[in-house]
Design an enzyme around this catalytic site. Structure first.
Site, PDB file in Angstrom:
ATOM      1  N   GLU A   1     111.950 -24.921 -19.531  1.00 34.81           N
ATOM      2  CA  GLU A   1     112.409 -24.999 -18.141  1.00 34.81           C
ATOM      3  C   GLU A   1     111.960 -23.714 -17.465  1.00 34.81           C
ATOM      4  O   GLU A   1     112.374 -22.616 -17.862  1.00 34.81           O
ATOM      5  CB  GLU A   1     113.929 -25.143 -18.053  1.00 34.81           C
ATOM      6  CG  GLU A   1     114.403 -25.219 -16.605  1.00 34.81           C
ATOM      7  CD  GLU A   1     115.897 -25.495 -16.449  1.00 34.81           C
ATOM      8  OE1 GLU A   1     116.499 -26.152 -17.340  1.00 34.81           O
ATOM      9  OE2 GLU A   1     116.460 -25.050 -15.434  1.00 34.81           O
TER      10      GLU A   1
ATOM     11  N   HIS B   1     116.766 -23.295 -10.955  1.00 32.32           N
ATOM     12  CA  HIS B   1     117.546 -22.093 -10.633  1.00 32.32           C
ATOM     13  C   HIS B   1     117.247 -21.627  -9.217  1.00 32.32           C
ATOM     14  O   HIS B   1     116.111 -21.331  -8.884  1.00 32.32           O
ATOM     15  CB  HIS B   1     117.322 -20.928 -11.604  1.00 32.32           C
ATOM     16  CG  HIS B   1     118.550 -20.048 -11.694  1.00 32.32           C
ATOM     17  ND1 HIS B   1     118.906 -19.181 -10.700  1.00 32.32           N
ATOM     18  CD2 HIS B   1     119.521 -19.965 -12.643  1.00 32.32           C
ATOM     19  CE1 HIS B   1     120.031 -18.576 -11.043  1.00 32.32           C
ATOM     20  NE2 HIS B   1     120.443 -19.046 -12.204  1.00 32.32           N
TER      21      HIS B   1
ATOM     22  N   HIS C   1     126.706 -25.630 -18.535  1.00 30.96           N
ATOM     23  CA  HIS C   1     126.497 -24.420 -19.315  1.00 30.96           C
ATOM     24  C   HIS C   1     127.839 -24.020 -19.923  1.00 30.96           C
ATOM     25  O   HIS C   1     128.750 -23.624 -19.204  1.00 30.96           O
ATOM     26  CB  HIS C   1     125.969 -23.310 -18.383  1.00 30.96           C
ATOM     27  CG  HIS C   1     125.618 -22.042 -19.077  1.00 30.96           C
ATOM     28  ND1 HIS C   1     125.047 -20.977 -18.421  1.00 30.96           N
ATOM     29  CD2 HIS C   1     125.746 -21.653 -20.371  1.00 30.96           C
ATOM     30  CE1 HIS C   1     124.834 -19.989 -19.277  1.00 30.96           C
ATOM     31  NE2 HIS C   1     125.259 -20.368 -20.468  1.00 30.96           N
TER      32      HIS C   1
ATOM     33  N   THR D   1     125.292 -15.179 -12.623  1.00 23.96           N
ATOM     34  CA  THR D   1     124.638 -16.409 -13.080  1.00 23.96           C
ATOM     35  C   THR D   1     123.486 -15.981 -13.992  1.00 23.96           C
ATOM     36  O   THR D   1     123.229 -14.781 -14.143  1.00 23.96           O
ATOM     37  CB  THR D   1     124.138 -17.262 -11.889  1.00 23.96           C
ATOM     38  OG1 THR D   1     123.526 -18.453 -12.382  1.00 23.96           O
ATOM     39  CG2 THR D   1     123.157 -16.502 -11.016  1.00 23.96           C
ATOM     40  N   THR D   2     122.814 -16.964 -14.608  1.00 19.90           N
ATOM     41  CA  THR D   2     121.752 -16.629 -15.561  1.00 19.90           C
ATOM     42  C   THR D   2     120.661 -15.808 -14.882  1.00 19.90           C
ATOM     43  O   THR D   2     120.034 -16.265 -13.927  1.00 19.90           O
ATOM     44  CB  THR D   2     121.138 -17.926 -16.132  1.00 19.90           C
ATOM     45  OG1 THR D   2     122.209 -18.800 -16.488  1.00 19.90           O
ATOM     46  CG2 THR D   2     120.287 -17.629 -17.344  1.00 19.90           C
TER      47      THR D   2
ATOM     48  N   ARG E   1     133.922 -19.241 -18.719  1.00 20.61           N
ATOM     49  CA  ARG E   1     134.393 -18.949 -17.365  1.00 20.61           C
ATOM     50  C   ARG E   1     134.430 -20.182 -16.468  1.00 20.61           C
ATOM     51  O   ARG E   1     135.130 -20.212 -15.492  1.00 20.61           O
ATOM     52  CB  ARG E   1     133.552 -17.855 -16.716  1.00 20.61           C
ATOM     53  CG  ARG E   1     132.146 -18.280 -16.377  1.00 20.61           C
ATOM     54  CD  ARG E   1     131.440 -17.238 -15.550  1.00 20.61           C
ATOM     55  NE  ARG E   1     131.058 -16.082 -16.328  1.00 20.61           N
ATOM     56  CZ  ARG E   1     130.052 -15.279 -16.000  1.00 20.61           C
ATOM     57  NH1 ARG E   1     129.368 -15.504 -14.905  1.00 20.61           N
ATOM     58  NH2 ARG E   1     129.729 -14.245 -16.752  1.00 20.61           N
ATOM     59  N   HIS E   2     133.644 -21.208 -16.802  1.00 19.11           N
ATOM     60  CA  HIS E   2     133.749 -22.428 -15.991  1.00 19.11           C
ATOM     61  C   HIS E   2     133.882 -23.673 -16.876  1.00 19.11           C
ATOM     62  O   HIS E   2     134.967 -24.203 -17.033  1.00 19.11           O
ATOM     63  CB  HIS E   2     132.630 -22.546 -14.943  1.00 19.11           C
ATOM     64  CG  HIS E   2     131.255 -22.108 -15.381  1.00 19.11           C
ATOM     65  ND1 HIS E   2     130.626 -22.614 -16.484  1.00 19.11           N
ATOM     66  CD2 HIS E   2     130.396 -21.221 -14.822  1.00 19.11           C
ATOM     67  CE1 HIS E   2     129.430 -22.065 -16.592  1.00 19.11           C
ATOM     68  NE2 HIS E   2     129.260 -21.198 -15.602  1.00 19.11           N
TER      69      HIS E   2
ATOM     70  N   ARG F   1     129.546 -21.397 -21.451  1.00 19.80           N
ATOM     71  CA  ARG F   1     129.319 -19.962 -21.650  1.00 19.80           C
ATOM     72  C   ARG F   1     130.237 -19.424 -22.720  1.00 19.80           C
ATOM     73  O   ARG F   1     131.335 -19.956 -22.952  1.00 19.80           O
ATOM     74  CB  ARG F   1     129.543 -19.202 -20.341  1.00 19.80           C
ATOM     75  CG  ARG F   1     128.534 -19.517 -19.258  1.00 19.80           C
ATOM     76  CD  ARG F   1     128.750 -18.618 -18.066  1.00 19.80           C
ATOM     77  NE  ARG F   1     128.205 -17.300 -18.297  1.00 19.80           N
ATOM     78  CZ  ARG F   1     127.065 -16.845 -17.783  1.00 19.80           C
ATOM     79  NH1 ARG F   1     126.370 -17.594 -16.960  1.00 19.80           N
ATOM     80  NH2 ARG F   1     126.629 -15.650 -18.067  1.00 19.80           N
TER      81      ARG F   1
ATOM     82  N   GLU G   1     123.343 -26.379 -21.583  1.00 21.01           N
ATOM     83  CA  GLU G   1     122.780 -25.025 -21.565  1.00 21.01           C
ATOM     84  C   GLU G   1     123.681 -24.140 -22.399  1.00 21.01           C
ATOM     85  O   GLU G   1     124.908 -24.191 -22.267  1.00 21.01           O
ATOM     86  CB  GLU G   1     122.761 -24.466 -20.139  1.00 21.01           C
ATOM     87  CG  GLU G   1     121.798 -25.122 -19.215  1.00 21.01           C
ATOM     88  CD  GLU G   1     121.922 -24.552 -17.802  1.00 21.01           C
ATOM     89  OE1 GLU G   1     122.659 -23.575 -17.590  1.00 21.01           O
ATOM     90  OE2 GLU G   1     121.292 -25.106 -16.912  1.00 21.01           O
TER      91      GLU G   1
ATOM     92  N   ASP H   1     128.490 -26.962 -13.152  1.00 19.60           N
ATOM     93  CA  ASP H   1     129.324 -25.807 -13.514  1.00 19.60           C
ATOM     94  C   ASP H   1     130.235 -25.353 -12.366  1.00 19.60           C
ATOM     95  O   ASP H   1     131.365 -24.909 -12.590  1.00 19.60           O
ATOM     96  CB  ASP H   1     128.453 -24.603 -13.899  1.00 19.60           C
ATOM     97  CG  ASP H   1     127.647 -24.843 -15.163  1.00 19.60           C
ATOM     98  OD1 ASP H   1     127.930 -25.834 -15.865  1.00 19.60           O
ATOM     99  OD2 ASP H   1     126.742 -24.041 -15.438  1.00 19.60           O
ATOM    100  N   HIS H   2     129.708 -25.441 -11.133  1.00 21.34           N
ATOM    101  CA  HIS H   2     130.482 -24.908 -10.004  1.00 21.34           C
ATOM    102  C   HIS H   2     131.733 -25.724  -9.707  1.00 21.34           C
ATOM    103  O   HIS H   2     132.675 -25.204  -9.104  1.00 21.34           O
ATOM    104  CB  HIS H   2     129.614 -24.785  -8.764  1.00 21.34           C
ATOM    105  CG  HIS H   2     128.646 -23.656  -8.886  1.00 21.34           C
ATOM    106  ND1 HIS H   2     129.047 -22.348  -9.015  1.00 21.34           N
ATOM    107  CD2 HIS H   2     127.304 -23.625  -8.949  1.00 21.34           C
ATOM    108  CE1 HIS H   2     127.994 -21.573  -9.124  1.00 21.34           C
ATOM    109  NE2 HIS H   2     126.916 -22.325  -9.103  1.00 21.34           N
TER     110      HIS H   2
ATOM    111  N   ASN I   1     123.541 -29.721 -12.054  1.00 20.63           N
ATOM    112  CA  ASN I   1     124.368 -28.748 -12.777  1.00 20.63           C
ATOM    113  C   ASN I   1     125.753 -28.717 -12.137  1.00 20.63           C
ATOM    114  O   ASN I   1     125.883 -28.372 -10.959  1.00 20.63           O
ATOM    115  CB  ASN I   1     123.684 -27.376 -12.713  1.00 20.63           C
ATOM    116  CG  ASN I   1     124.454 -26.345 -13.511  1.00 20.63           C
ATOM    117  OD1 ASN I   1     125.670 -26.232 -13.342  1.00 20.63           O
ATOM    118  ND2 ASN I   1     123.784 -25.614 -14.360  1.00 20.63           N
TER     119      ASN I   1
END
Ligand code: PXP
Length: 244
Positions: free
Chosen positions: A151, A190, A43, A100-101, A49-50, A45, A70, A9-10, A7
């Site tokens: 998942e 996660h 993801h 986060t989720t 935001r990312h 969103r 996602e 996203d970060h 992932n």
């Protein structure tokens, strides 16, 4: 053998902190693949935001492994997914105020909507995975709405300790058995870290783990010394001929 989805996203989080063009998740996804990523997960969103739509569209072209998108079960996201056609869509719950989720999707309470989503995506040959807590009602509901994949949310396992972690681990293990018996294919993720991943990775029947934060954190730790060295070199040895 369990495969690994990264992932990213970060990476986009750091870029968006400055609204600049670095670090670029599109370029760095390639390094993740070189390192052995079996898939790239992002993801998109609602609040952007990312990850941005630009990232999604470019990654669709550049990812050589598999692109897992996602997203929340909204009309806007469905339209984007149908147009861009990722290799898989993972439906996740989304709240604007969360960091986060948090928690899994409530499939049992939203069967009709989720079933429609799955059918729509299926019309473009996009498989849907449902991000759910490892509880029987949600696993059964996932099968009933026609999902091929789930998942399992490992967040409670990851954030608990000692005996409680053992209990959370058993829930995931039993969830995998239950899901497999119902004919579902199972991913998990996660909150997994270098410290807690191994018991989860050893569960028979989990096909893929999706991991993000800890890997990006580790990349900073491993890469910081080199990055400082490169900058120090430039500061100590600036070129004398200026480019402007
Ligand atoms: N799986 C899902 C569905 C997620 O939403 C996330 C976080 O974006 C992850 C896996 C990865 O979690 P982490 O960043 O804690 O490894």
């Amino acid at each position: 053998m369990t495969s690994l989805g990264i992932n990213i996203d970060h990476i986009a989080n750091v870029r968006q902190a400055r609204l600049t063009n670095e670090p670029d998740p599109v370029q760095l996804a390639y390094l993740a693949e070189l390192g052995g990523a079996d898939g790239i997960t992002i993801h998109l969103r609602e609040d952007r935001r990312h990850i941005q739509e630009r990232d999604l569209r470019l990654l669709r072209q550049t990812v050589g492994s598999r692109l897992n998108l996602e997203m929340a079960a909204t009309t806007e996201m469905l339209e984007i997914a149908l147009e861009v056609q990722p290799d898989m869509v993972t439906l996740v719950p989304e709240k604007r105020e969360e960091i986060t989720t948090e928690g899994g999707l409530d499939v049992a309470e939203n069967k009709k909507t989720i079933s429609n989503f799955i059918q729509n995506l299926k019309s473009k040959n996009i498989p849907t995975s449902l991000f759910i807590d490892p509880v029987s009602t949600q696993i059964e509901a996932s099968m009933e709405v026609g999902a091929k994949w789930i998942e399992l949310h490992t967040g409670s396992y990851a954030s608990s300790k000692w005996n409680q972690q053992k209990i959370e681990f058993s829930k995931i293990k039993e969830g995998v058995v239950k899901a497999k018996n119902l004919g579902l294919r199972v991913n998990a993720g996660h909150g997994l870290t270098y410290q807690n991943v191994e018991p989860i990775a050893s569960i028979e029947g989990i096909e893929e783990l999706n991991i993000g934060h800890t890997i990006i954190a580790r990349a900073i730790a491993i890469g910081l010394k080199e990055a400082v060295k490169e900058m120090k070199h430039l500061v100590l040895n600036p070129r004398q001929e200026h480019l402007f």
